[in-house]
Design a protein around this motif. Structure first.
Motif, short mmCIF file in Angstrom:
data_model
loop_
_atom_site.label_atom_id
_atom_site.label_comp_id
_atom_site.label_asym_id
_atom_site.label_seq_id
_atom_site.Cartn_x
_atom_site.Cartn_y
_atom_site.Cartn_z
N MET A 1 0.81 -1.21 0.00
CA MET A 1 0.00 0.00 0.00
C MET A 1 0.85 1.27 0.00
O MET A 1 0.44 2.30 -0.52
CB MET A 1 -0.92 0.01 1.23
N GLU A 2 2.05 1.19 0.61
CA GLU A 2 2.91 2.37 0.65
C GLU A 2 3.38 2.76 -0.74
O GLU A 2 3.46 3.95 -1.08
CB GLU A 2 4.11 2.13 1.58
N ALA A 3 3.68 1.75 -1.57
CA ALA A 3 4.10 2.05 -2.94
C ALA A 3 2.96 2.69 -3.72
O ALA A 3 3.16 3.62 -4.51
CB ALA A 3 4.57 0.77 -3.63
N LEU A 4 1.74 2.19 -3.49
CA LEU A 4 0.57 2.76 -4.16
C LEU A 4 0.36 4.20 -3.71
O LEU A 4 0.12 5.09 -4.53
CB LEU A 4 -0.67 1.92 -3.84
N ALA A 5 0.45 4.45 -2.40
CA ALA A 5 0.26 5.81 -1.88
C ALA A 5 1.31 6.76 -2.45
O ALA A 5 1.00 7.90 -2.84
CB ALA A 5 0.31 5.79 -0.35
N ALA A 6 2.55 6.30 -2.51
CA ALA A 6 3.62 7.15 -3.05
C ALA A 6 3.37 7.50 -4.52
O ALA A 6 3.60 8.64 -4.95
CB ALA A 6 4.97 6.45 -2.88
N GLU A 7 2.91 6.52 -5.29
CA GLU A 7 2.65 6.76 -6.71
C GLU A 7 1.45 7.71 -6.90
O GLU A 7 1.47 8.56 -7.79
CB GLU A 7 2.40 5.44 -7.43
N LEU A 8 0.43 7.56 -6.06
CA LEU A 8 -0.71 8.48 -6.14
C LEU A 8 -0.29 9.90 -5.83
O LEU A 8 -0.74 10.86 -6.47
CB LEU A 8 -1.81 8.03 -5.17
N LEU A 9 0.59 10.06 -4.83
CA LEU A 9 1.11 11.39 -4.51
C LEU A 9 1.95 11.94 -5.66
O LEU A 9 1.84 13.12 -6.01
CB LEU A 9 1.95 11.33 -3.23
N ARG A 10 2.77 11.08 -6.25
CA ARG A 10 3.62 11.52 -7.36
C ARG A 10 2.80 11.99 -8.54
O ARG A 10 3.16 12.95 -9.22
CB ARG A 10 4.56 10.39 -7.78
N ARG A 11 1.67 11.32 -8.78
CA ARG A 11 0.81 11.68 -9.91
C ARG A 11 -0.16 12.82 -9.57
O ARG A 11 -1.00 13.18 -10.40
CB ARG A 11 -0.01 10.45 -10.34
N SER A 12 -0.05 13.36 -8.35
CA SER A 12 -0.90 14.47 -7.89
C SER A 12 -2.38 14.10 -7.90
O SER A 12 -3.25 14.95 -8.11
CB SER A 12 -0.67 15.72 -8.75
N LEU A 13 -2.68 12.82 -7.67
CA LEU A 13 -4.06 12.37 -7.60
C LEU A 13 -4.66 12.56 -6.21
O LEU A 13 -5.87 12.44 -6.03
CB LEU A 13 -4.15 10.89 -8.01
N LEU A 14 -3.82 12.86 -5.24
CA LEU A 14 -4.27 13.21 -3.91
C LEU A 14 -3.14 13.96 -3.22
O LEU A 14 -2.00 13.95 -3.70
CB LEU A 14 -4.69 11.98 -3.09
N ASP A 15 -3.46 14.63 -2.13
CA ASP A 15 -2.43 15.34 -1.37
C ASP A 15 -2.22 14.65 -0.03
O ASP A 15 -2.93 13.71 0.34
CB ASP A 15 -2.79 16.81 -1.19
N ALA A 16 -1.24 15.12 0.71
CA ALA A 16 -0.88 14.47 1.97
C ALA A 16 -2.02 14.51 2.97
O ALA A 16 -2.23 13.55 3.72
CB ALA A 16 0.38 15.14 2.55
N ARG A 17 -2.77 15.61 2.98
CA ARG A 17 -3.87 15.73 3.93
C ARG A 17 -4.96 14.70 3.64
O ARG A 17 -5.48 14.05 4.55
CB ARG A 17 -4.45 17.14 3.85
N ALA A 18 -5.31 14.54 2.35
CA ALA A 18 -6.32 13.56 1.98
C ALA A 18 -5.84 12.14 2.28
O ALA A 18 -6.61 11.27 2.70
CB ALA A 18 -6.68 13.69 0.50
N LEU A 19 -4.55 11.90 2.06
CA LEU A 19 -3.99 10.58 2.34
C LEU A 19 -4.09 10.25 3.83
O LEU A 19 -4.47 9.12 4.20
CB LEU A 19 -2.54 10.53 1.87
N GLU A 20 -3.77 11.21 4.68
CA GLU A 20 -3.86 10.96 6.12
C GLU A 20 -5.29 10.70 6.55
O GLU A 20 -5.57 9.86 7.40
CB GLU A 20 -3.27 12.14 6.89
N ARG A 21 -6.23 11.45 5.94
CA ARG A 21 -7.64 11.23 6.26
C ARG A 21 -8.06 9.82 5.88
O ARG A 21 -8.73 9.12 6.66
CB ARG A 21 -8.48 12.25 5.50
N ALA A 22 -7.64 9.36 4.69
CA ALA A 22 -8.00 8.02 4.24
C ALA A 22 -7.35 6.95 5.12
O ALA A 22 -7.97 5.93 5.43
CB ALA A 22 -7.58 7.84 2.78
N ARG A 23 -6.12 7.19 5.54
CA ARG A 23 -5.44 6.22 6.41
C ARG A 23 -6.17 6.10 7.74
O ARG A 23 -6.29 5.00 8.31
CB ARG A 23 -3.99 6.65 6.63
N GLY A 24 -6.66 7.23 8.26
CA GLY A 24 -7.40 7.18 9.51
C GLY A 24 -8.68 6.36 9.38
O GLY A 24 -9.00 5.55 10.26
#
Length: 555
Positions: A1-24
């Motif tokens: 999942m970490e590789a997927l999250a990193a690639e989504l961030l790299r492609r600007s499909l989500l930001d760090a704030r949205a990622l943290e919300r989803a992780r919660g």
């Protein structure tokens, strides 16, 4: 999942704030991060599938890859394939090519290898496309589009069956995908229309409809029922029109939808109006209103009382302009009340009231009541009848400022329209502070627009050279990926603003027609709507064809 999250961030499909919300949410619910991202509307299914393909190093399946007949039907049962969200695309003596919605699930790959006796290679599937292929290859016993769904009411058992169908994963995915794509593409409306042999889905971009991917016709009843459940409508009632609202999280922010259903020959037609506050600009400059029009409008709004009207056909942006004016007027020292049908957007700090004619709550009855609430400013969604118009005028005469809309073709035509509604000329001249008539035209896409020479007949007719610096030219649409190959991206308002002066007041009292009133207003400084459209066309903001289409000007 970490590789997927990193690639989504790299492609600007989500930001760090949205990622943290989803992780919660994933931690709280015990669900996987990718499923939570889609459920919350932060990442679309197609974007997630493309990212999963990149991370896993697998190719992405397209609709052309899906077979027209089942592959290995004697070895792989439809129930297993639906549960596993997988579908064999083709096979030979040694290998099976399998489309999977979840490339991280190794169990399905091993199970297919064991059942087929062959090695398995995989492609990543877009879930909605996979579900559509499964529905096509393995039809279940569901209501078909050819049933006359509106002839008779349905009973509790049939309603429960529809509810079960609407709760199945394929239907939920299709509906979510249709809605998400519309919001991501900044469509204003979604049209879902059942016909004898298909279910047509269309999006409205910049005022024009464009056809989208078509779901299976067999799922018509289930898709409509799913939308009705989401909008809290009665799924058992298919003989009468219904209206509702719903709010969904799309890409991390809330989007409201107004839902309307109407019975038709092959089922219920559904239209969803997308009310995305983040995609709407409550700003005069972003709306495209010319600076002189904004100056006149602002001056009219500074008056302590009176009536200001915005006119134009349906879909010309009247409500957006009024909302922009209300937000400019909104202050702690003023009480603002609106009476609307329907309420398009919720405005912070403003009292908004929904008209409900079915219980006698009409514009006229509400206006009588709210005058006792000591408002400073009143916004009426539309003056539809004589009674509403007369109450609005009386409110203005007693010290209130009233904003409203009318359906007329020009600012001057508003005068004769109000006269026809029975409002006396002397009252009209006492309260009218201004009339803004507007249209929406499509903006040219700045990434692909092209300049062209002005045809001699156009130059002779409209004097384009006098409106441009240097060599006269116009612009035309081309089309590129940024504008969905339409050549246009967004819309702007072209408008005229009539301010009553001594001469127009004299003409109104003399019961002059709209042509005389318009000529006097232009002589006093009003720039006509078609002239404003020509200015926008020569500036490269739109095309002269768009101006003709919107205003239907002649001569």
């Amino acid at each position: 999942m970490e590789a997927l999250a990193a690639e989504l961030l790299r492609r600007s499909l989500l930001d760090a704030r949205a990622l943290e919300r989803a992780r919660g949410v994933a931690t709280e619910t015990g669900r996987r991060l990718d499923a939570v991202l889609v459920q919350l509307g932060i990442v679309g299914e197609r974007a997630l599938a493309e990212t999963l393909a990149a991370v896993s190093g697998l190719p992405l399946a397209t609709t052309a890859d899906y077979p027209t007949l089942p592959v290995l039907p004697d070895r792989l049962r439809p129930a297993f394939l639906r549960a596993a969200r997988a579908l064999p695309l083709r096979c030979d003596d040694d290998e099976v090519l399998l489309a999977v919605a979840d490339p991280l699930d190794d169990f399905t790959t091993r199970a297919v290898a064991a059942a087929s006796g062959r090695r398995v290679s995989r492609m990543v599937a877009v879930p909605v496309e996979l579900e559509a292929a499964l529905a096509t290859l393995f039809p279940a016993e569901e209501a078909t589009a050819g049933d006359d769904l509106t002839a008779e009411p349905i009973g509790a058992e049939e309603a429960e069956r529809l509810r079960d169908m609407a709760s199945e994963a394929p239907v939920i995915r299709i509906v979510n995908q249709v809605i998400t794509r519309a919001v991501e593409a900044q469509a204003s409306d979604i049209h879902i229309e059942p016909f004898e042999d298909r279910l047509r889905v269309r999006y409205r971009f910049d005022g024009l409809l464009h056809e989208a991917e078509t779901p299976p016709a067999r799922l018509s009843a289930a898709i409509v029922s799913r939308i009705k459940i989401m909008a809290r409508l009665d799924i058992a009632e298919r003989r009468l029109p219904q209206d509702g609202r719903m709010r969904l999280a799309i890409r991390g922010h809330d989007v409201d939808f107004r839902v309307a259903t109407v019975p038709s020959l092959w089922g219920e037609t559904v239209v969803l109006r997308v009310l995305d506050r983040s995609a709407v600009a409550f700003d005069y400059a972003r709306l495209g209103l010319a600076a002189p029009v904004v100056a006149r409008l602002t001056a009219a709004l500074e008056q302590p009382n009176g009536v200001l009207l915005v006119t134009g056909p349906t879909g010309s942006g009247k409500t957006t302009t009024l909302y922009t004016a209300l937000l400019a007027l909104n202050a702690m020292t003023r009480k603002i009340i609106t009476v609307e049908d329907p309420i398009e957007f919720h405005l912070a700090g403003i009292n908004q009231i929904q008209v409900r004619p079915q219980i006698g709550l009409t514009f006229a009855t509400l206006l009588r009541s709210i005058l006792r609430l000591d408002p400073d400013i009143i916004m009426i969604g539309e003056i539809r009848d004589t009674e509403t118009g007369q109450i609005a005028v009386q409110a203005a005469l007693t010290g209130h400022f009233v904003l409203s809309t009318l359906h007329t073709n020009s600012a001057a035509a508003t005068i004769t329209r109000l006269r026809d509604m029975g409002i006396e000329d002397y009252l009209l001249t006492s309260v009218l502070r201004g009339v803004l008539a507007q249209r929406l035209v499509r903006r040219l896409c700045t990434a692909c627009r092209q300049a062209t020479d002005v045809p001699p007949e156009i130059e002779a007719r409209y004097g384009i050279a006098a409106r441009t610096e240097g060599k006269p030219h116009l612009w035309h649409a081309v089309g590129c990926p940024r504008c969905n190959n339409t050549g246009y991206r967004g819309r702007l308002a072209i408008a005229e603003f009539l301010v009553p002066d001594a001469e127009t007041t004299r003409l109104i009292l003399a019961r002059a027609d709209e042509g005389e009133i318009e000529a006097a207003a232009i002589a006093a400084g009003m720039r006509g709507m078609f002239e404003a459209g020509l200015d926008a066309a020569t500036a490269g903001e739109t095309t002269i064809e768009e101006v003709y289409r919107s205003i239907r000007a002649e001569g």
